[in-house]
Enzyme design. Sequence first.
Site, PDB file in Angstrom:
ATOM      1  N   ASP A 196       0.864  -1.179   0.000  1.00 15.54           N
ATOM      2  CA  ASP A 196       0.000   0.000   0.000  1.00 15.54           C
ATOM      3  C   ASP A 196       0.900   1.227   0.000  1.00 15.54           C
ATOM      4  OD1 ASP A 196      -1.804   2.013   0.368  1.00 15.54           O
ATOM      5  OD2 ASP A 196      -2.502   1.349   2.342  1.00 15.54           O
ATOM      6  N   HIS A 242      -9.381  -2.140   1.225  1.00 17.64           N
ATOM      7  CA  HIS A 242      -8.492  -2.292   0.076  1.00 17.64           C
ATOM      8  C   HIS A 242      -8.767  -3.614  -0.623  1.00 17.64           C
ATOM      9  CE1 HIS A 242      -5.339   0.890   0.913  1.00 17.64           C
ATOM     10  NE2 HIS A 242      -5.973   0.844   2.076  1.00 17.64           N
TER      11      HIS A 242
END
Length: 315
Positions: free
Chosen positions: A193, A276
């Site tokens: 990320d 996510h």
Amino acid sequence: MDSSGGFQKHTCGHALLLLLLLLAGGAEAFRICAFNAQRLTLAKVAREYVMDTLVRILARCDITVLQEVVDSTGSAIPLLLRELNRFDGSGPYSSLSSPLLGRGAYKEKYAYIYRSHRTQVLNFYLYPDEDDLFAREPFVGQFSLPSKVLPSLVLVPLHTTPKAVEPELKALYEVFLDVSQRWQSEDVILLGDFNADCASLTKKRLDELVLRTQAGFHWAVADGVDTTVRASTHCTYDRIVLHGERLQSLLRNAGAFDFPQSFGLTEEEALNISDHYPVEVELSRAVHRIQPLSLATLLLSLLLLLLSPQLGLAA
């Protein structure tokens, strides 16, 4: 002339071809994933539907780098691993976790979950962040691959802090140089990320990074790919970046895995897992060595070929 003879020979030929493919193993893909599991704690994985979904996500991948593992008990990953190994026979799976990392009270781990019959950890180290450039310094791992083309590669995970995306991604290039020199390896995957989009990093600033301007880096998860669960956002926060000619020659597919759509979850249900999507790359032609069948499977295959004329397997 037996009117079924053509069918029998045709089917027999397919069956023999199938048996040969089984004996040879085939060109099986190798999938590497990165997943921000959004504050993964023991209490979170203990919820049955969360555990079930996480297991189904992890079972798709040969190696997964989990981020935002915030479990201070040290029990969440072993519990997740236990359920994963019970799931579908695609394992066995093992894990490797970093220490808890962070500057203040809030700390996270990186955790590798991997199929131990397809890959093994060869080396690992926590990047020595002497200048405190990272909120969570990369926990670097070198893994074996079932490949004659590329017998090993290096994974460099990073979960940036949104307040310092640009300096952390600049420093990530220094980590690449460090690991390349340390292990004499050009085949490196940077993944995680990165928060490399939307309000955290403009397109102009992103394109000025050395990881974008320096030749040899391929951003496999392209700009514009939505890696977020919420319908109200469309950001490419999560990335996978490849370096190395051999590694890039094996790249088959890359993108985000829309687990809510695949598993039939509402947005609300999916957000209980993470905000996510996992991102992933598939390496083609990864398996080249012979994958021998068990004796029982081989004998059963031969018996089917020789003793099943009703299936058209014997002329």
